[in-house]
Design a protein around this motif. Structure first.
Motif, PDB file in Angstrom:
ATOM      1  N   SER A   1      32.526  35.049  37.741  1.00 22.47           N
ATOM      2  CA  SER A   1      33.805  35.714  37.494  1.00 22.47           C
ATOM      3  C   SER A   1      34.846  35.152  38.473  1.00 22.47           C
TER       4      SER A   1
ATOM      5  N   CYS B   1      35.023  36.607  42.270  1.00 22.74           N
ATOM      6  CA  CYS B   1      33.738  36.353  42.919  1.00 22.74           C
ATOM      7  C   CYS B   1      33.563  34.868  43.209  1.00 22.74           C
TER       8      CYS B   1
ATOM      9  N   SER C   1      38.912  43.532  41.224  1.00 21.09           N
ATOM     10  CA  SER C   1      39.758  42.334  41.141  1.00 21.09           C
ATOM     11  C   SER C   1      40.370  41.968  42.490  1.00 21.09           C
TER      12      SER C   1
END
Length: 157
Positions: free
Chosen positions: A44, A47, A137
């Motif tokens: 992601s 990450c 996020s």
């Protein structure tokens, strides 16, 4: 507000790592400080910025008698692929059932994965610091700031 685990014994676990080792948190007691980095998902966007940054600084952590583990619900196979693609050298732990995330209070039930959080555990096995992001996020704890917390920890022991 302080996380309820600060000052408490770190919840123990044994999880399989991307290195194919079984990692038991309590095995580091008396040996190393431990940083647990809970993150939602391999591959992601946020990450893929955060975890490589910790990995790139693993020698700085090692100089401070500290090991760093990434922890999420992905399998070791996903961890291995992600680590290979992004050059991640810290062990990534497969918390498939999110038991570790639940024990540390960072499981996001509606999403089925952990939130983004960093826990610092001292050599005595006590949780000394917790940084919990408000949203998955976000990645607001610079590695330099985390290293300063670890250096301060070493100075107080």
């Amino acid at each position: 507000m302080a996380h309820p685990l600060i000052g408490q014994s770190a919840p123990d676990f044994t999880l399989k790592a991307s290195t194919s080792d079984m990692i038991t948190l309590s095995s580091f007691k008396g040996q190393k400080n431990v940083v647990l980095v809970f993150y939602p998902l391999d591959f992601s966007p946020v990450c893929s910025m955060q975890i490589p940054e910790y990995s790139n600084r693993k020698d700085d952590f090692a100089r401070n008698d500290t090991v760093v583990f990434g922890v999420n619900r992905d399998s070791i196979y996903t961890h291995k692929a992600w680590a290979a693609e992004f050059g991640i050298e810290i062990p990534l732990l497969a918390d498939i059932k999110c038991d570790a995330a639940k024990a540390y209070g960072v499981y996001v039930e509606e999403k089925g994965h952990s939130g983004r959080a960093v826990f610092v555990i001292d050599k005595k096995g006590m949780v000394r610091d917790a940084h919990i992001e408000n949203a998955t996020s976000e990645f607001t704890l610079p590695v330099d700031e985390l290293l300063k917390k670890i250096e301060q920890l070493a100075a107080t022991v």
